[in-house]
Design a protein around this motif. Structure first.
Motif, PDB file in Angstrom:
ATOM      1  N   SER A 212       0.832  -1.307   0.122  1.00  0.00           N
ATOM      2  CA  SER A 212       0.008  -0.153  -0.042  1.00  0.00           C
ATOM      3  C   SER A 212       0.843   1.361  -0.015  1.00  0.00           C
ATOM      4  O   SER A 212       1.907   1.275   0.940  1.00  0.00           O
ATOM      5  CB  SER A 212      -0.900   0.226   1.142  1.00  0.00           C
ATOM      6  OG  SER A 212      -1.690   1.216   1.138  1.00  0.00           O
ATOM      7  N   VAL A 213       0.497   2.102  -0.995  1.00  0.00           N
ATOM      8  CA  VAL A 213       1.399   3.635  -0.988  1.00  0.00           C
ATOM      9  C   VAL A 213       0.362   4.471  -1.059  1.00  0.00           C
ATOM     10  O   VAL A 213      -0.868   4.587  -1.687  1.00  0.00           O
ATOM     11  CB  VAL A 213       2.266   3.500  -2.267  1.00  0.00           C
ATOM     12  CG1 VAL A 213       2.725   4.753  -2.730  1.00  0.00           C
ATOM     13  CG2 VAL A 213       3.188   2.276  -2.338  1.00  0.00           C
ATOM     14  N   ALA A 214       0.809   5.548  -0.219  1.00  0.00           N
ATOM     15  CA  ALA A 214      -0.031   6.856  -0.076  1.00  0.00           C
ATOM     16  C   ALA A 214       0.769   8.103  -0.400  1.00  0.00           C
ATOM     17  O   ALA A 214       2.048   8.322   0.191  1.00  0.00           O
ATOM     18  CB  ALA A 214      -0.442   6.844   1.301  1.00  0.00           C
ATOM     19  N   LEU A 215       0.480   8.886  -1.521  1.00  0.00           N
ATOM     20  CA  LEU A 215       1.567   9.833  -1.914  1.00  0.00           C
ATOM     21  C   LEU A 215       0.425  11.128  -1.830  1.00  0.00           C
ATOM     22  O   LEU A 215      -0.843  11.278  -1.935  1.00  0.00           O
ATOM     23  CB  LEU A 215       1.721   9.794  -3.328  1.00  0.00           C
ATOM     24  CG  LEU A 215       2.533   8.494  -3.763  1.00  0.00           C
ATOM     25  CD1 LEU A 215       2.722   8.581  -5.277  1.00  0.00           C
ATOM     26  CD2 LEU A 215       3.726   8.450  -2.964  1.00  0.00           C
ATOM     27  N   PRO A 216       1.263  12.237  -1.206  1.00  0.00           N
ATOM     28  CA  PRO A 216       0.418  13.489  -0.812  1.00  0.00           C
ATOM     29  C   PRO A 216       0.491  14.207  -2.277  1.00  0.00           C
ATOM     30  O   PRO A 216       1.092  14.057  -2.930  1.00  0.00           O
ATOM     31  CB  PRO A 216       1.451  13.938   0.112  1.00  0.00           C
ATOM     32  CG  PRO A 216       2.838  13.652  -0.168  1.00  0.00           C
ATOM     33  CD  PRO A 216       2.424  12.460  -0.778  1.00  0.00           C
ATOM     34  N   VAL A 217      -0.625  14.980  -2.488  1.00  0.00           N
ATOM     35  CA  VAL A 217      -1.014  15.981  -3.388  1.00  0.00           C
ATOM     36  C   VAL A 217      -0.429  17.390  -2.728  1.00  0.00           C
ATOM     37  O   VAL A 217      -1.287  18.015  -2.067  1.00  0.00           O
ATOM     38  CB  VAL A 217      -2.626  15.842  -3.846  1.00  0.00           C
ATOM     39  CG1 VAL A 217      -2.582  16.919  -4.939  1.00  0.00           C
ATOM     40  CG2 VAL A 217      -2.915  14.368  -4.425  1.00  0.00           C
ATOM     41  N   ILE A 218       0.609  17.744  -3.268  1.00  0.00           N
ATOM     42  CA  ILE A 218       1.037  19.230  -2.660  1.00  0.00           C
ATOM     43  C   ILE A 218       0.849  20.141  -3.693  1.00  0.00           C
ATOM     44  O   ILE A 218       1.590  20.022  -4.629  1.00  0.00           O
ATOM     45  CB  ILE A 218       2.670  18.787  -2.064  1.00  0.00           C
ATOM     46  CG1 ILE A 218       2.443  17.612  -1.184  1.00  0.00           C
ATOM     47  CG2 ILE A 218       3.172  20.159  -1.546  1.00  0.00           C
ATOM     48  CD1 ILE A 218       4.251  17.277  -0.786  1.00  0.00           C
ATOM     49  N   GLN A 219       0.540  21.391  -3.390  1.00  0.00           N
ATOM     50  CA  GLN A 219       0.746  22.396  -4.068  1.00  0.00           C
ATOM     51  C   GLN A 219       1.436  23.456  -3.089  1.00  0.00           C
ATOM     52  O   GLN A 219       0.755  24.182  -2.232  1.00  0.00           O
ATOM     53  CB  GLN A 219      -0.728  23.246  -4.342  1.00  0.00           C
ATOM     54  CG  GLN A 219      -0.730  24.300  -5.292  1.00  0.00           C
ATOM     55  CD  GLN A 219      -0.408  24.364  -6.426  1.00  0.00           C
ATOM     56  OE1 GLN A 219      -0.145  23.286  -7.017  1.00  0.00           O
ATOM     57  NE2 GLN A 219       0.279  25.256  -7.158  1.00  0.00           N
ATOM     58  N   GLU A 221       2.983  24.939  -0.344  1.00  0.00           N
ATOM     59  CA  GLU A 221       3.460  24.184   1.093  1.00  0.00           C
ATOM     60  C   GLU A 221       1.927  23.940   1.814  1.00  0.00           C
ATOM     61  O   GLU A 221       1.788  23.773   2.880  1.00  0.00           O
ATOM     62  CB  GLU A 221       3.945  25.485   2.090  1.00  0.00           C
ATOM     63  CG  GLU A 221       5.458  25.690   1.464  1.00  0.00           C
ATOM     64  CD  GLU A 221       6.307  24.439   1.738  1.00  0.00           C
ATOM     65  OE1 GLU A 221       6.390  23.712   2.801  1.00  0.00           O
ATOM     66  OE2 GLU A 221       7.254  24.397   0.938  1.00  0.00           O
ATOM     67  N   ARG A 222       1.019  23.513   0.745  1.00  0.00           N
ATOM     68  CA  ARG A 222      -0.292  23.074   1.335  1.00  0.00           C
ATOM     69  C   ARG A 222      -0.510  21.747   0.802  1.00  0.00           C
ATOM     70  O   ARG A 222      -0.119  21.285  -0.319  1.00  0.00           O
ATOM     71  CB  ARG A 222      -1.204  23.928   1.065  1.00  0.00           C
ATOM     72  CG  ARG A 222      -1.191  25.549   1.510  1.00  0.00           C
ATOM     73  CD  ARG A 222      -2.302  26.314   1.253  1.00  0.00           C
ATOM     74  NE  ARG A 222      -3.499  25.600   2.304  1.00  0.00           N
ATOM     75  CZ  ARG A 222      -3.628  26.124   3.469  1.00  0.00           C
ATOM     76  NH1 ARG A 222      -2.893  26.817   4.102  1.00  0.00           N
ATOM     77  NH2 ARG A 222      -4.938  25.589   4.210  1.00  0.00           N
ATOM     78  N   VAL A 223      -1.311  20.943   1.615  1.00  0.00           N
ATOM     79  CA  VAL A 223      -1.672  19.429   0.998  1.00  0.00           C
ATOM     80  C   VAL A 223      -3.046  19.380   0.730  1.00  0.00           C
ATOM     81  O   VAL A 223      -4.200  19.949   1.517  1.00  0.00           O
ATOM     82  CB  VAL A 223      -1.303  18.587   2.318  1.00  0.00           C
ATOM     83  CG1 VAL A 223      -1.927  17.075   1.935  1.00  0.00           C
ATOM     84  CG2 VAL A 223      -0.023  18.410   2.557  1.00  0.00           C
ATOM     85  N   TRP A 224      -3.388  18.905  -0.486  1.00  0.00           N
ATOM     86  CA  TRP A 224      -4.586  19.151  -1.017  1.00  0.00           C
ATOM     87  C   TRP A 224      -5.487  17.845  -0.763  1.00  0.00           C
ATOM     88  O   TRP A 224      -6.547  17.728  -1.283  1.00  0.00           O
ATOM     89  CB  TRP A 224      -4.438  19.597  -2.754  1.00  0.00           C
ATOM     90  CG  TRP A 224      -4.453  21.114  -2.696  1.00  0.00           C
ATOM     91  CD1 TRP A 224      -4.152  21.998  -1.842  1.00  0.00           C
ATOM     92  CD2 TRP A 224      -4.347  21.863  -3.980  1.00  0.00           C
ATOM     93  NE1 TRP A 224      -3.837  23.391  -2.295  1.00  0.00           N
ATOM     94  CE2 TRP A 224      -4.094  23.297  -3.706  1.00  0.00           C
ATOM     95  CE3 TRP A 224      -4.448  21.620  -5.062  1.00  0.00           C
ATOM     96  CZ2 TRP A 224      -3.880  24.122  -4.495  1.00  0.00           C
ATOM     97  CZ3 TRP A 224      -4.418  22.416  -6.058  1.00  0.00           C
ATOM     98  CH2 TRP A 224      -4.245  23.794  -5.745  1.00  0.00           C
TER      99      TRP A 224
END
Length: 546
Positions: A212-219, A221-224
């Protein structure tokens, strides 16, 4: 009739080439099995699956971020990023690498059971983008067999490769919680197996774990939000099955190489071993070739073994010849007095009444003399046996007091006049006192027996450049003829047999000295003095045997 205690029954034993073949085959199996386990299971089954999910997730994350950015515009969206990027960032700040980190030995988390429904609905903009992204995710799933979920900043599923988890909350899962802080995370999870769907050629299923892999959606310095991907890696058996032709070809190459190596080793070692067998058979048959080392032994150990066998055979041959010669000499030495005793007894038994008292006394004196000679022979033979079997133990003796005692002993016995030369103070040699005393006394006694009534004996000490100490015993007698010098150390050789000599004194002395690394030497005559000179060469006390 065959002896009941003949050679034992020959049980079957493997040939040398069989041993090499077995060892080679075992090495082949272990090598291939180890390579397959490490390479296929650890790298391909875990890390390859993780890397594929990371690659897919990076593309989906960027597509989702770009689509969502069109809707968000310049507004503050999502939540602040609180975690630093876990992997080293190159000088080019535009690069943000994600590296695989899972191992087969990692402890898997519990299975991802059906998550609860979220009490808060998904964020509207995220739901709108997720709706448009769903067809793409379904097509990706059909090609990669990976389960894909997109969650908003609150952890609510807003899109995925299936509709079963829409609106569910994944915020409590460790990997999702880390991703929503801005940290890409990979974990292993347990999986319920499905035996009804486990054909050997299938790429997944029938595996006890999921990646299981979880990747953040980063814009900025904020996580969307985050993209969560999961897939079951192949089993060990299926990985072997999928790569069976390459593994078979590799195995055949390794097997051929090991077969050639085993054949070469068996050829190189088998020939000298067979030569050793022939050498031992030649030794048993007393053939001449058994006493020579083999010509080409290949390896050092076999060369040493062959040389040891040849040396042992030569030593046994010499010992056998010595025993035969010794037995012949002993029988000869015993035969003469025994024949004399037997003849005197027969004469006394048959003609004792006709003999005068003087005649009977003379015959009895002859019997007594021969009996005493036999007693001396037996005693000297026992001394020789003890000398031959003597075990050397570390010992030392100071020469000065010992030599002075020998001079006094000779004067008291009236044997010969002995002069003692200068002896260094405290000089010691690595010989027991009794051995040195016996040998020197034997030399003084011989000088008295063979040198005549006016013989003089001198004792002197010499030190050689090698550190050995020589005690020289020299007399003023007639000396030893050239013919007798070659036989002087032979057992039973004596020129004083009429005076009770047995011919064993020097032989016994040599045997005793040899046990301690010392030797007895016959020195050449020094004109104009024709007398005999013997030297006892003894090692210094610092080099005595341990």
């Amino acid at each position: 009739m065959a002896s009941a205690t003949g050679s034992p029954s020959r049980r079957p034993r493997p040939r040398l080439w069989m041993v090499f073949a077995t060892v080679g085959l075992a090495g082949f199996v272990l090598t291939l099995g180890g390579l397959a386990f490490v390479r296929v299971y650890d790298n391909q089954l875990i890390r390859q699956t993780e890397m594929e999910l990371l690659t897919q997730g990076a593309v989906i994350t960027e597509v989702y971020r770009a689509m969502l950015a069109e809707q968000v515009g310049s507004r503050d969206y999502g939540k602040p990023r609180t975690a630093k990027w876990p992997f080293p960032i190159p000088d080019d700040q535009r690069l943000r690498p994600i590296l695989p980190s899972l191992r087969a030995s990692d402890e898997p988390l519990p299975s991802d059971d059906t998550p609860p429904r979220s009490l808060v609905p998904g964020e509207p903009l995220a739901l709108d983008v997720g709706q448009r992204l769903r067809p793409v995710l379904e097509n990706v799933r059909a090609a990669t067999l990976a389960g894909i979920r997109v969650v908003d900043a609150g952890g609510v599923v807003v899109s995925g490769s299936g509709m079963d988890l829409m609106g569910a909350s994944l915020a409590n899962r460790p990997e999702v919680k880390q991703a929503l802080h801005g940290l890409p995370t990979s974990v292993l999870r347990r999986r319920h197996s499905e035996p009804e769907d486990t054909p050997l050629a299938s790429l997944s299923r029938d595996t006890g774990i999921r990646v299981s892999v979880a990747l953040p959606v980063i814009q900025g310095e904020r996580v969307w939000g985050a993209v969560v991907l999961a897939r079951t890696p192949m089993t060990f058996t299926k990985a072997l099955y999928s790569d069976r032709w390459n593994l078979t070809a590799t195995g055949l190459v390794l097997l051929s190489a090991l077969a050639l190596m085993s054949l070469a080793a068996a050829t190189l070692l088998g020939r000298p071993v067979r030569a050793l067998v022939r050498q031992t058979r030649a030794i048993a048959a007393s053939a001449p070739e058994g006493f020579e080392p083999m010509a080409r032994p290949v390896v050092a150990e076999l060369a040493e073994l062959s040389e040891s066998l040849a040396g042992m055979a030569s030593a046994l041959r010499d010992r056998n010849q010595y025993i035969r010669s010794f037995a012949a000499n002993v029988s000869h030495e015993f035969k003469t007095p025994l024949a004399s005793i037997q003849g005197a007894v027969e004469l006394l038994r048959d003609s004792a009444d006709a003999m005068t008292p003087e005649q009977r006394s003379r015959f009895l004196s002859n019997v007594d003399a021969d009996a005493k000679r036999l007693t001396r022979l037996v005693q000297r033979l026992l001394e020789l046996a003890r000398a031959d079997s003597m075990t050397a133990t570390p010992a030392s003796v100071e020469l000065g007091p010992l030599l002075k005692a020998l001079v006094a002993r000779s004067d008291a016995a009236g044997l010969a006049k002995v002069d003692l030369g200068p002896v260094p103070e405290g000089l010691t040699v690595a010989l027991p006192a009794e051995v040195m005393d016996d040998v020197l006394w034997q030399l003084i006694t011989n000088a008295g027996q063979h040198g005549g009534a006016d013989v003089q004996v001198s004792l002197s000490v010499e030190t050689s450049s090698t550190g050995a100490t020589h005690v020289v015993v020299r007399d003023t007698g007639p000396g030893i003829s050239e013919a007798n010098r070659a036989r002087i150390f032979d057992a039973f050789f004596t020129t004083a047999r009429a005076r009770g000599g047995t011919g064993l004194g020097l032989t016994i002395s040599q045997s005793m000295l040899r046990a301690f690394g010392a030797s007895l030497e016959l020195r050449p005559a020094q004109p104009p003095n024709p007398g005999a000179a013997f030297a006892v060469a003894a090692p210094p006390a610092s080099t005595q045997r341990k």
